[in-house]
Design an enzyme around this catalytic site. Structure first.
Site, short mmCIF file in Angstrom:
data_model
loop_
_atom_site.label_atom_id
_atom_site.label_comp_id
_atom_site.label_asym_id
_atom_site.label_seq_id
_atom_site.Cartn_x
_atom_site.Cartn_y
_atom_site.Cartn_z
N HIS A 271 0.82 -1.22 0.00
CA HIS A 271 0.00 0.00 0.00
C HIS A 271 0.86 1.27 0.00
O HIS A 271 0.34 2.36 -0.19
CB HIS A 271 -0.92 0.01 1.22
N ARG B 239 7.40 -5.25 3.14
CA ARG B 239 6.15 -5.90 2.78
C ARG B 239 6.02 -5.87 1.28
O ARG B 239 6.07 -4.79 0.68
CB ARG B 239 4.93 -5.23 3.40
N GLU C 255 -5.31 -11.79 7.72
CA GLU C 255 -6.21 -10.63 7.61
C GLU C 255 -7.50 -10.94 6.85
O GLU C 255 -8.23 -10.03 6.49
CB GLU C 255 -5.47 -9.46 6.94
N ASP D 76 -7.87 -4.89 7.19
CA ASP D 76 -8.49 -5.90 6.35
C ASP D 76 -9.25 -6.92 7.19
O ASP D 76 -10.31 -7.39 6.78
CB ASP D 76 -7.42 -6.59 5.48
#
Lengths: 252, 252, 252, 252, 252, 252
Positions: free
Chosen positions: D46, D71, D147, D173
């Protein structure tokens, strides 16, 4: 050493066609380099181009035989020598007003004993070849802009400076200098007279004269007048006019 | 939430004018954004644009109200979600061939419970506003390309997928798919028939249809046919045609 | 031409809130631009920002109506004119010490006949509008820093220079100049006295006075004193204090 | 081989403090790296960060002993292996839902015979030392995000995968997955129960559990619960809250 | 404050080994930083390195204890102060010819009251520590190049300037200055005599002398002569000689 | 269409000399391109190179006639097609294990009807010429790596795939696959036997075989064995060995 195409055209009394670049985009530069101009000028003065972008654009232009020129932001030895080291075959210096400034600028572009350029042609030797140190002097074009009242007043003296590669007319600033408004390729009489004057003085001194034009029509007129190099287009103008033409065609 | 201009035009039965970008140049993007297109599409598939360039171009487009769309390289959730998080208001996915791929793609563009987009709209919330999480679903356009034989075969099924924002015709790949040669805005009858077929199927299903054109003439024809979005120009073509026109005018 | 919000506030006798940027990050700039400052200043002197980063940050700021200002590294026409061409609506020049330097700096920011800025507002015209050439003079703010002993000595003369947009106090260098140690927003009496002196002289000459503060408390004090612009925060300080607060809270 | 500080803390039953990065700014990363976190995570899912930015940020973090984690955008061997080659000491993979995906992910992080990572630790060997090839397996942490609904259902199986370094809870999430609305560090009961459940299952299987928090208060609560790693802050939040606090203080 | 390794070696009468960098590549810089040089110099004069690249390279070097030095393009306070703010522990200024220029340069590197450096050590304080402002003066090395006829003439005066950190011989420009041709590490007698002369003058004045060498053999000779710092290699030369050796070995 | 030098050498039964690039540095790439290799490979798998860097490096290589090859991170159509559009004349795909993967990969590199490459050769047409669409198929080399146990098992089948340009041996991964330790250019008998086996199978099927070597000695041995392309050096190794040789020579 790789040839300077602009210089060769000067020597044959032909007019070099130059394209102007103000967007920091190596892809745009590479694309234009394949269209057939003799030279391309990376504008580090008014263009949105810092050193990192200019270097990438020089590499993009070097994928072809188009001669790379750089307009530096100011008469500053640091950036002038650095752009030569990066492989520029011509350097255009803006806002030159006196013979003394011209002498200083030309010296900045030449190794001793003719000048005081510091030695370290890191990329230039890759681009040009191993004989760059010996041949740089006869290959590189130091070019001064004539665009102020003072430059007009000192024109004859400026043109006598040994080693000067060309003069380059900036009609926008020249218009301001003469109390006129800049208009694209359509200048008021005092400006046109100044243009003619600079051209004829240059010829008298045997110095090639160059001029900034916005489009091919004016460039052609200037070529016919006898200019040795005409800038005939600019990356941003290609984009703007392509986009606005498209919009106009679809938004009646 | 900031409006999606393309969606608004869809809702008013007007045709959105889109510009295509393949050069990694935020300055070019910003300049074009001021010319009057309704949307601009950053092409990360065939364009020379990676994530860093795309982000900078999205920022450049965001200096205006032009709606930003991104074409992703492939049906890959990583890049699709990332470009949405970066603020794309539309995502075009190439080479979609089945309803199942369409469903997967649309789900990738929507938060649960309608889809499986992962939450983290880092730049999107800056660009769109704080109500992005609630309004994204009704604002963002997932768009699939129809450009292969299989997509034609599965067209009706593809068009029934809930949440599909539009279909986008890629006439070059479609030409290949139909055994024809791609030509700029001048396609052979099988291609033109396929274009008509896709348009009428889309209308039947109430899904807006979009098409890639090279220039305003063909774009206008397509608009008149009833396409909801027409791509009518491309940054690289503006540059190439501006430069080659200039050269031709001066090299007779 | 797009308005200069800082100038409008000056004209209404309100205080502009400015944010300082020293990190070369367009995302940070865009995020801050949405928080509500009147202006943001890209610091090319002490900030870690070269031309390429500054351009991208100007684009990021331009996604909002926040007025972009640039502090240049030095009194150097090349970079001053280039940042104006890039769309800066204010330029802060550090280490100005004399009226002559002020005159030179102001002239560098203005087109003839008032000054000697060279013409070529490549991005500025996109950002500001087509009337930029005519309106630039009345819109752009040339701002000199007052931060040395000599500047204090020459203050009255400096403030008489026609076209000067504002003076900007740099309390850190000023502390050094007065033989004091710089401390964040908590200056020794000689510094505070100099600050008061500069403010009252500026008011006498009708020149807006601005001051660099580290945080909102001192900024508020300065605003109440009558400063026309207060820098009230800085990207790097936001990051540092957020991170160190987090660490302290968890590392007792 | 340079130590993995996070792993050392895991082995001592201490909680690692992690900082999250979503802005593509090596200066911000370097500044934060000096504030005292045990690890920093570059978010390529993200976050607004592509490979070029991530590499520069890894170098910036490497100016300190802070352990770098990345990530990745998705379960994709290309990017996972590349970030390990770039020197990541931990890789967080989002949206993992099954034991099979976990096995595949862990194998992607390990050289044969334990896995199928391809050999070529170009920067990793510079960062970690020449014994990287032998010691990578015992040093690097493959971390899966929990998630989604499916991940909860398959949690026990996921936790049995040999070589798994940790599980990481993404509460946003997870909130969606449980039909709740994401709120900063203040989750609805079903989410808090799921968090407790994941933590206790992880403990049962001897796998360290990590959790994403927005601020130090919630991070502290989670640490006290027994989480092995807590993300306690984020570059963008530091900037946003610093800027908005400043604005609020000055705009009553 | 983090130590200046070069200065420590000077104080112990040992010779610092320096590596030269002209390619804008942080990965190359980081790799070299792990090989064992005492210092590395980022060449912003003849190197293909602008500010953005230099900053990234300083970060890459900072992953080790190697001392970072920057050669600036010219005697220009803007760039000199900016590179110090970026964390350079030494600055080499080219083409210095007089004591006055030396004084000006040294003052540019020092805070008041000893000099006129403007305060704002944004990255320097991160790199060096919070006591940077107090300790900078005793830590940072202002180094002038001796490479012209005039510098030779003014050598004694130059060496008396208080605060001068070292002199650095550029044998290429010096060869030109003495009417000789530059050759790699194999200079004509007038150049070798000048080198000896500069070294002995420096010793007389207690100023460390440094010299640019292309390879380890000449560097070793110079070290044995008594030079305090020898540049013994360069990134581009490593690449060129590795590549050309490979080609030669395979193209008999 | 510009020639593929590697393919020409294959057709003449000569061995192509390839150089490997893992540093994201267009200057390094341009410098190496002038040293005389037949091809250069930009490694996007283990190299520190994302799309933006790869594009700039392709431009740098294109300043010469050296043939550009790209190793992609994984069998992923998005990046494979994008690098072809960027002008790669060869694509090396790592970790190929089956004939089916090979078929898929080769199809990704070819336009219909032979494959399913999507049309949009944006930079490729600039680099190669306007006949790129017709000639791409006969010019571009899809190359699969043979480096796993499964690939060895499926070798004969892999080699029968129509359109396969070459196989490329990765001895490091192959060593792992055979339970050996990777050593530079000095492999254990099982590895050397596998190398011989792959070479002879390739010859049997008429598919050129290529191999990764670290230095010229091993490359020469492999060339003499009959390999059609040998990688004989790598940018990072040139730097590392140049720097460490220099240090060793001076640190006895």
């Amino acid at each position: 050493m790789r040839k300077n195409q602009v210089l060769s055209l000067f020597q044959k009394n032909k007019t070099a066609l130059n394209c102007w670049l103000i967007h920091p985009c190596p892809m745009t530069a590479e694309l234009i380099a394949h269209q057939g101009f003799d030279s391309m000028t990376i504008d580090m003065q008014h263009g949105m181009i810092g050193f990192e972008s200019a270097l990438a654009m020089l590499q993009a232009i070097s994928t072809t035989s188009v001669t790379p020129i750089v307009r530096v932001p100011w008469l500053d030895p640091g950036i002038i020598m650095k752009m030569l080291d990066a492989g520029a075959y011509g350097v255009i210096c803006p806002m030159i007003e006196t013979a003394e400034q011209t002498r200083e600028f030309v010296a900045t572009c030449r190794y001793p004993s003719k000048g005081n350029r510091s030695f370290g042609p890191s990329r230039a030797m890759i681009y040009a070849g191993n004989d760059y140190p010996e041949k740089a002097e006869e290959t590189i074009l130091p070019i001064v802009m004539i665009e102020t009242r003072q430059a007009l007043d000192n024109l004859d003296e400026i043109l006598t400076i040994e080693g000067l590669g060309a003069v380059y007319i900036g009609p926008f600033d020249l218009s301001y200098a003469l109390g006129c408004q800049p208009q694209s390729d359509n200048y008021e009489p005092p400006v046109m007279e100044a243009i003619d004057h600079i051209l004829s003085c240059s010829k008298k001194h045997g110095v090639p004269a160059a001029i900034h034009c916005m489009g091919p029509e004016f460039a052609d007129r200037m070529r016919k007048k006898g200019f040795s190099l005409v800038t005939a287009g600019c990356d941003a103008d290609f984009v703007r006019s392509g986009a606005s033409h498209t919009i106009k065609a679809l938004r009646q």
